[in-house]
Write a protein that holds these residues in place. Sequence first.
Motif, PDB file in Angstrom:
ATOM      1  N   MET A 156       0.815  -1.219   0.000  1.00 46.79           N
ATOM      2  CA  MET A 156       0.000   0.000   0.000  1.00 46.79           C
ATOM      3  C   MET A 156       0.849   1.270   0.000  1.00 46.79           C
ATOM      4  SD  MET A 156      -3.280  -0.843   2.439  1.00 46.79           S
ATOM      5  CE  MET A 156      -3.473   0.888   2.819  1.00 46.79           C
ATOM      6  N   THR A 157       2.179   1.093  -0.008  1.00 45.88           N
ATOM      7  CA  THR A 157       3.009   2.301  -0.020  1.00 45.88           C
ATOM      8  C   THR A 157       3.139   2.826  -1.454  1.00 45.88           C
ATOM      9  OG1 THR A 157       5.019   0.999  -0.190  1.00 45.88           O
ATOM     10  CG2 THR A 157       4.318   1.656   2.012  1.00 45.88           C
ATOM     11  N   ALA A 158       3.172   4.132  -1.560  1.00 49.59           N
ATOM     12  CA  ALA A 158       3.110   4.758  -2.874  1.00 49.59           C
ATOM     13  C   ALA A 158       4.135   5.861  -3.041  1.00 49.59           C
ATOM     14  CB  ALA A 158       1.714   5.344  -3.069  1.00 49.59           C
ATOM     15  N   LEU A 159       4.577   6.426  -1.940  1.00 45.83           N
ATOM     16  CA  LEU A 159       5.469   7.583  -1.987  1.00 45.83           C
ATOM     17  C   LEU A 159       6.784   7.226  -1.318  1.00 45.83           C
ATOM     18  CD1 LEU A 159       2.863  10.160  -0.624  1.00 45.83           C
ATOM     19  CD2 LEU A 159       3.530   9.903  -3.021  1.00 45.83           C
ATOM     20  N   LEU A 196      10.852  10.150  17.472  1.00 44.74           N
ATOM     21  CA  LEU A 196       9.819   9.905  16.467  1.00 44.74           C
ATOM     22  C   LEU A 196      10.404   8.975  15.413  1.00 44.74           C
ATOM     23  CD1 LEU A 196       8.630  13.565  15.749  1.00 44.74           C
ATOM     24  CD2 LEU A 196       7.298  11.793  16.891  1.00 44.74           C
ATOM     25  N   LEU A 243       5.992  13.778   8.513  1.00 44.49           N
ATOM     26  CA  LEU A 243       4.601  14.159   8.262  1.00 44.49           C
ATOM     27  C   LEU A 243       3.988  14.993   9.386  1.00 44.49           C
ATOM     28  CD1 LEU A 243       3.361  10.760   6.774  1.00 44.49           C
ATOM     29  CD2 LEU A 243       3.789  12.890   5.501  1.00 44.49           C
ATOM     30  N   SER A 244       4.428  14.785  10.612  1.00 42.35           N
ATOM     31  CA  SER A 244       3.775  15.532  11.696  1.00 42.35           C
ATOM     32  C   SER A 244       4.639  16.649  12.258  1.00 42.35           C
ATOM     33  CB  SER A 244       3.317  14.584  12.813  1.00 42.35           C
ATOM     34  OG  SER A 244       4.390  14.154  13.611  1.00 42.35           O
ATOM     35  N   PHE A 263       6.195  24.573   6.301  1.00 46.39           N
ATOM     36  CA  PHE A 263       5.164  25.415   5.685  1.00 46.39           C
ATOM     37  C   PHE A 263       4.734  26.544   6.611  1.00 46.39           C
ATOM     38  CE2 PHE A 263       4.374  21.665   2.851  1.00 46.39           C
ATOM     39  CZ  PHE A 263       4.721  22.316   1.684  1.00 46.39           C
ATOM     40  N   PHE A 314       3.009  31.669  -3.521  1.00 46.47           N
ATOM     41  CA  PHE A 314       3.362  30.781  -2.408  1.00 46.47           C
ATOM     42  C   PHE A 314       3.495  29.333  -2.891  1.00 46.47           C
ATOM     43  CE2 PHE A 314       1.776  27.665   0.667  1.00 46.47           C
ATOM     44  CZ  PHE A 314       2.643  27.848   1.725  1.00 46.47           C
ATOM     45  N   SER A 349       2.158   5.564   2.472  1.00 45.87           N
ATOM     46  CA  SER A 349       0.934   5.397   1.685  1.00 45.87           C
ATOM     47  C   SER A 349       0.322   6.770   1.406  1.00 45.87           C
ATOM     48  CB  SER A 349      -0.062   4.514   2.427  1.00 45.87           C
ATOM     49  OG  SER A 349      -0.636   5.222   3.512  1.00 45.87           O
ATOM     50  N   MET A 350      -0.480   6.834   0.372  1.00 47.45           N
ATOM     51  CA  MET A 350      -1.166   8.088   0.041  1.00 47.45           C
ATOM     52  C   MET A 350      -2.108   8.490   1.178  1.00 47.45           C
ATOM     53  SD  MET A 350      -0.287   9.502  -2.885  1.00 47.45           S
ATOM     54  CE  MET A 350      -1.698  10.430  -3.518  1.00 47.45           C
ATOM     55  N   GLN A 376      -1.713   7.812   4.443  1.00 45.69           N
ATOM     56  CA  GLN A 376      -0.869   8.262   5.559  1.00 45.69           C
ATOM     57  C   GLN A 376      -0.358   9.694   5.365  1.00 45.69           C
ATOM     58  OE1 GLN A 376       2.722   5.974   5.502  1.00 45.69           O
ATOM     59  NE2 GLN A 376       3.430   6.613   7.531  1.00 45.69           N
ATOM     60  N   ALA A 377      -0.060  10.028   4.100  1.00 41.10           N
ATOM     61  CA  ALA A 377       0.498  11.354   3.810  1.00 41.10           C
ATOM     62  C   ALA A 377      -0.583  12.414   3.591  1.00 41.10           C
ATOM     63  CB  ALA A 377       1.405  11.276   2.582  1.00 41.10           C
ATOM     64  N   VAL A 427      -2.606  13.757   8.303  1.00 42.91           N
ATOM     65  CA  VAL A 427      -1.956  15.075   8.327  1.00 42.91           C
ATOM     66  C   VAL A 427      -3.022  16.170   8.409  1.00 42.91           C
ATOM     67  CG1 VAL A 427      -0.453  16.670   7.056  1.00 42.91           C
ATOM     68  CG2 VAL A 427       0.021  14.193   7.016  1.00 42.91           C
ATOM     69  N   ARG A 460      -4.767  16.084  11.864  1.00 43.92           N
ATOM     70  CA  ARG A 460      -3.925  16.701  12.892  1.00 43.92           C
ATOM     71  C   ARG A 460      -3.956  18.226  12.768  1.00 43.92           C
ATOM     72  NH1 ARG A 460      -0.244  12.672  12.598  1.00 43.92           N
ATOM     73  NH2 ARG A 460       0.632  13.744  10.829  1.00 43.92           N
ATOM     74  N   LEU A 499       1.368  16.390  -3.003  1.00 40.08           N
ATOM     75  CA  LEU A 499       2.613  16.966  -2.479  1.00 40.08           C
ATOM     76  C   LEU A 499       2.863  18.398  -2.937  1.00 40.08           C
ATOM     77  CD1 LEU A 499       4.897  13.814  -2.881  1.00 40.08           C
ATOM     78  CD2 LEU A 499       3.964  14.737  -0.740  1.00 40.08           C
ATOM     79  N   LEU A 521      -1.184  19.632   0.139  1.00 36.73           N
ATOM     80  CA  LEU A 521      -0.542  19.870   1.443  1.00 36.73           C
ATOM     81  C   LEU A 521      -0.079  21.317   1.608  1.00 36.73           C
ATOM     82  CD1 LEU A 521       1.494  16.561   2.025  1.00 36.73           C
ATOM     83  CD2 LEU A 521      -0.563  17.308   3.260  1.00 36.73           C
ATOM     84  N   PRO A 522       0.643  21.892   0.626  1.00 40.16           N
ATOM     85  CA  PRO A 522       1.039  23.300   0.801  1.00 40.16           C
ATOM     86  C   PRO A 522      -0.167  24.230   0.966  1.00 40.16           C
ATOM     87  CG  PRO A 522       2.263  22.293  -1.010  1.00 40.16           C
ATOM     88  CD  PRO A 522       1.229  21.296  -0.576  1.00 40.16           C
ATOM     89  N   PHE A 540      -1.700  23.854   4.503  1.00 42.51           N
ATOM     90  CA  PHE A 540      -0.906  24.499   5.549  1.00 42.51           C
ATOM     91  C   PHE A 540      -0.888  26.016   5.394  1.00 42.51           C
ATOM     92  CE2 PHE A 540       1.135  20.218   6.038  1.00 42.51           C
ATOM     93  CZ  PHE A 540       0.728  20.031   7.342  1.00 42.51           C
ATOM     94  N   PHE A 595       0.144  25.321  16.802  1.00 44.52           N
ATOM     95  CA  PHE A 595      -0.035  25.085  15.358  1.00 44.52           C
ATOM     96  C   PHE A 595       0.284  23.638  15.007  1.00 44.52           C
ATOM     97  CE2 PHE A 595       2.097  24.646  11.250  1.00 44.52           C
ATOM     98  CZ  PHE A 595       1.124  25.094  10.378  1.00 44.52           C
ATOM     99  N   LEU A 596       1.373  23.129  15.560  1.00 41.55           N
ATOM    100  CA  LEU A 596       1.777  21.754  15.217  1.00 41.55           C
ATOM    101  C   LEU A 596       0.831  20.727  15.832  1.00 41.55           C
ATOM    102  CD1 LEU A 596       5.658  22.017  15.677  1.00 41.55           C
ATOM    103  CD2 LEU A 596       4.407  21.829  13.506  1.00 41.55           C
ATOM    104  N   ILE A 640       2.404  15.910  18.394  1.00 36.05           N
ATOM    105  CA  ILE A 640       3.316  15.368  17.383  1.00 36.05           C
ATOM    106  C   ILE A 640       3.507  13.875  17.629  1.00 36.05           C
ATOM    107  CG2 ILE A 640       5.685  15.482  16.510  1.00 36.05           C
ATOM    108  CD1 ILE A 640       5.586  18.469  17.466  1.00 36.05           C
ATOM    109  N   ALA A 641       3.269  13.078  16.637  1.00 36.05           N
ATOM    110  CA  ALA A 641       3.478  11.629  16.792  1.00 36.05           C
ATOM    111  C   ALA A 641       3.418  10.944  15.445  1.00 36.05           C
ATOM    112  CB  ALA A 641       2.454  11.032  17.696  1.00 36.05           C
TER     113      ALA A 641
END
Lengths: 167, 167
Positions: free
Chosen positions: A1-4, A125, A132-133, A140, A162, B5-6, B8-9, B13, B16, B132, B136-137, B140, B162-163, B166-167
Amino acid sequence: MTALSMHQASVPVFIRGLTALSAELEKAAASAGERKFDLNILASARLAPDMLSLAGQVQRASDTSKLSGERLSGTPAPKFEDTETTLPELQARIAKTIAYLESLDPVLFVGSEDKTITLNHIGDLKGDAYLLSFALPNFFFHVATAHAILRQNGVPVGKRDFLGPIA
Amino acid sequence: MTALSMHQASVPVFIRGLTALSAELEKAAASAGERKFDLNILASARLAPDMLSLAGQVQRASDTSKLSGERLSGTPAPKFEDTETTLPELQARIAKTIAYLESLDPVLFVGSEDKTITLNHIGDLKGDAYLLSFALPNFFFHVATAHAILRQNGVPVGKRDFLGPIA
């Protein structure tokens, strides 16, 4: 399932953000010329008295991206002294940060998702959680705050500046 | 060489970031109570007259995250009318956005890195580039600008707020 890959989700993202930041600083220089004020006044501009200045935001965006590169690839990043007080100096710092990031071979990032990264005040971590976190949001944060400082000082930049070239 | 994975990314994110944004709005409410001003004045605060207000930044953070979920998973996201003018209404929107994102099964994101995503004014992007270099940009950007608006209005939030956790 990983893609990146870990490289794909870090280095090119940082390079794109730093390149866009550099282009925004160029627009700031043009705007200062047109409006006839000393360009470098912007380097000490800030959104609130207890927030970092534009120079500080650029320095932290540089640090977050180069430290991510260092921690994930194991390749020591250049050290900078945070002495930049002018926009040309900040541009030079961005250029050196990009050059370091571009020098990193993607293969060095393989397996970095499982690497233990230790952050001051935060703890340990895994590499993927670090990226990612912490690293991406933090990066950003500083690039967007730099944009906000320019924007509030009348530099004609918008969200497309931006984001930079999208692809 | 793929590690992330897509799902997870993207989804965690966004969740959170939205959770941290919601906590910042709670701190804004507490600050308004202590300083005795109408909390909802903050919803229309902005950094520059031609930038979006706090309400607009929250709406766009919601849109970017839920549209990413929709485009990558193929699961229609809820539609919102952008009528929020108070902080409780903005909090409700954040909560509904998080609920939608939480409802998405990670398996729906498998293969989304190769999916063609069409953006107005930008064109076609592959799913991984969309996530990506755009989603995401952009997300944020709006969360950081919301933070900047609160910060400039004296709400005691810092980068750790803001963050978020974290984990």
